[in-house]
Write a protein that holds these residues in place. Structure first.
Motif, PDB file in Angstrom:
ATOM      1  N   LEU A  96       0.896  -1.073  -0.058  1.00  5.95           N
ATOM      2  CA  LEU A  96       0.074  -0.075  -0.039  1.00  5.95           C
ATOM      3  C   LEU A  96       0.720   1.200   0.058  1.00  5.95           C
ATOM      4  CD1 LEU A  96      -2.739   0.976   0.207  1.00  5.95           C
ATOM      5  CD2 LEU A  96      -2.737   1.007   2.392  1.00  5.95           C
ATOM      6  N   GLY A 127      -6.774   6.969   1.481  1.00  4.17           N
ATOM      7  CA  GLY A 127      -7.318   5.768   1.165  1.00  4.17           C
ATOM      8  C   GLY A 127      -6.654   4.697   2.211  1.00  4.17           C
ATOM      9  N   THR A 168      -8.758   2.416   5.103  1.00  3.12           N
ATOM     10  CA  THR A 168      -9.002   1.141   4.709  1.00  3.12           C
ATOM     11  C   THR A 168      -8.581   0.269   6.065  1.00  3.12           C
ATOM     12  OG1 THR A 168      -8.540   1.167   2.624  1.00  3.12           O
ATOM     13  CG2 THR A 168      -8.117  -0.750   3.418  1.00  3.12           C
ATOM     14  N   THR A 169      -7.389   0.706   6.682  1.00  2.00           N
ATOM     15  CA  THR A 169      -7.019   0.258   7.938  1.00  2.00           C
ATOM     16  C   THR A 169      -7.844   0.501   9.004  1.00  2.00           C
ATOM     17  OG1 THR A 169      -4.704   0.891   7.332  1.00  2.00           O
ATOM     18  CG2 THR A 169      -4.847   0.280   9.582  1.00  2.00           C
ATOM     19  N   SER A 187     -11.066   0.944   8.845  1.00  2.00           N
ATOM     20  CA  SER A 187     -12.238  -0.060   8.457  1.00  2.00           C
ATOM     21  C   SER A 187     -11.912  -1.360   8.777  1.00  2.00           C
ATOM     22  CB  SER A 187     -12.774   0.111   7.104  1.00  2.00           C
ATOM     23  OG  SER A 187     -13.922  -0.657   6.812  1.00  2.00           O
ATOM     24  N   MET A 188     -10.681  -2.105   8.497  1.00  3.62           N
ATOM     25  CA  MET A 188     -10.430  -3.444   8.921  1.00  3.62           C
ATOM     26  C   MET A 188     -10.423  -3.659  10.268  1.00  3.62           C
ATOM     27  SD  MET A 188      -7.175  -3.816   5.917  1.00  3.62           S
ATOM     28  CE  MET A 188      -6.692  -5.351   6.796  1.00  3.62           C
ATOM     29  N   GLY A 209     -13.390   6.085   7.326  1.00  2.27           N
ATOM     30  CA  GLY A 209     -13.183   4.633   7.496  1.00  2.27           C
ATOM     31  C   GLY A 209     -13.897   3.979   8.685  1.00  2.27           C
ATOM     32  N   VAL A 237     -14.906  -2.638   4.211  1.00  6.47           N
ATOM     33  CA  VAL A 237     -13.734  -2.386   3.867  1.00  6.47           C
ATOM     34  C   VAL A 237     -13.391  -1.710   2.370  1.00  6.47           C
ATOM     35  CG1 VAL A 237     -10.929  -3.306   3.561  1.00  6.47           C
ATOM     36  CG2 VAL A 237     -12.492  -3.953   5.442  1.00  6.47           C
ATOM     37  N   GLU A 238     -14.184  -2.352   1.204  1.00  5.41           N
ATOM     38  CA  GLU A 238     -14.275  -1.831  -0.044  1.00  5.41           C
ATOM     39  C   GLU A 238     -14.712  -0.602  -0.001  1.00  5.41           C
ATOM     40  OE1 GLU A 238     -15.365  -4.919   1.028  1.00  5.41           O
ATOM     41  OE2 GLU A 238     -13.874  -6.160   0.200  1.00  5.41           O
ATOM     42  N   ALA A 272     -14.616   1.586   2.223  1.00  2.96           N
ATOM     43  CA  ALA A 272     -13.699   2.672   2.947  1.00  2.96           C
ATOM     44  C   ALA A 272     -12.416   2.983   1.895  1.00  2.96           C
ATOM     45  CB  ALA A 272     -13.024   1.943   4.237  1.00  2.96           C
ATOM     46  N   SER A 273     -12.032   2.092   1.135  1.00  2.00           N
ATOM     47  CA  SER A 273     -10.972   2.311   0.329  1.00  2.00           C
ATOM     48  C   SER A 273     -11.372   3.255  -1.044  1.00  2.00           C
ATOM     49  CB  SER A 273     -10.327   0.851  -0.372  1.00  2.00           C
ATOM     50  OG  SER A 273     -11.551   0.318  -1.076  1.00  2.00           O
ATOM     51  N   ASN A 274     -12.866   3.302  -1.169  1.00  2.73           N
ATOM     52  CA  ASN A 274     -13.221   4.183  -2.492  1.00  2.73           C
ATOM     53  C   ASN A 274     -13.478   5.476  -1.863  1.00  2.73           C
ATOM     54  OD1 ASN A 274     -12.867   1.977  -4.127  1.00  2.73           O
ATOM     55  ND2 ASN A 274     -14.795   1.123  -3.850  1.00  2.73           N
TER      56      ASN A 274
END
Length: 281
Positions: free
Chosen positions: A44, A101, A105-106, A108-109, A188, A194-195, A197-199
């Motif tokens: 990443l 991003g 993502t982190t 959200s994970m 996040g 997670v998807e 959150a990345s978008n």
């Protein structure tokens, strides 16, 4: 024989009492955790740095000759070099926005995998759990900006700034990185997956294109210029450009700092509200 029941022990507090020293210590612990996460999953980070470098090479070597020749007061023969100087602050803005991003993502994970729920049961300051993500992403942003600067220097970027201007630019980069990081933490936590959150933070990487990052705002249609002039990324870009290249600053530094404080405050409040709300579920 009569037995005396032993009273149950009180449950340990889920979080430490509010206190500056505890919060700072816990934030440093969370920062260390997030930096180790970056080291263990370098893909990443490579994308965060590689994306802006690709943009820089694309705009300088493919579009730079034409776009640079259209800048005010530029000799058409030196268009590419002039455009490199012009576009660097915009590339730095994209670099900072691109890290959002990763942190979204982190976060959200951590939320979906139950790690944050585990933190809630430990004696850890609530704000420190999120501050660790912010500090880690800020460090990553500063490193990424430094590496992109290195590529720019290799291509011929030559600022005219002195030490005070460099220090001011570095401080603004750090402040803006903190602001974007807090906003990304909120994204996040708000995301359902997670998807998503990345978008969500992708909108941030588009804002430098809708500001003065790649072309002057006065070349845009009139209905777009108002947004382009006063959206958060334009004051940041113009302030960095003025500090490093000596262009007029005007009110841009005040707007850049004001936007950074506003975004950081709003992101912090949003993140803490979501954290508290999800802590009682």
């Amino acid at each position: 024989m009569t037995t005396i029941a032993t009273p149950p022990r009180p449950a340990p507090p889920a979080h430490r009492p509010a206190g500056g020293s505890h919060t700072v210590a816990d934030s440093i612990t969370m920062l260390r955790r997030n930096l180790l996460h970056v080291v263990r999953y370098p893909g990443l980070s490579i994308f965060v740095i590689g994306g802006p470098v690709v943009f820089l090479l694309l705009f300088v070597f493919v579009f730079g000759g034409t776009l640079g020749a259209g800048l005010p007061g530029v000799d058409p023969d030196g268009g590419r070099a002039a455009y490199l100087a012009y576009v660097m602050p915009g590339i730095l803005a994209i670099t900072i926005a691109g890290t959002a991003g990763g942190v979204a993502t982190t976060v959200s994970m951590d939320m979906t995998e139950g790690i944050t729920a585990r933190f809630r049961t430990m004696a850890i300051s609530r704000s420190a759990v999120l501050a660790g993500h912010v500090l880690g992403n800020t460090v990553q942003s500063i490193v990424a900006v430094a590496l992109v600067f290195g590529v720019g220097f290799a291509l011929g970027f030559r600022p005219v700034a002195g030490l005070p201007e460099w220090l001011a630019a570095a401080g603004l980069v750090a402040l803006f990185s903190v602001a974007i990081s807090w906003l990304a933490v909120g994204m996040g936590m708000q995301a359902k997956s997670v998807e998503t959150a990345s978008n969500l933070p992708l909108i941030l990487t588009g804002l430098p294109f809708l500001g003065s990052g790649f072309v002057p705002t006065d070349s845009m249609p009139g209905w777009m210029q108002g947004f382009a002039l006063y959206q958060p990324f334009t004051p940041f870009i113009e302030t960095v450009r003025g500090l490093l290249l000596g262009t007029p600053l005007g009110w841009e530094p005040a707007l850049a700092v004001g936007w950074s404080i506003l975004i950081a405050g709003a992101g912090f409040a949003w993140s803490m509200v979501l954290y508290e709300r999800k802590s009682v579920r």
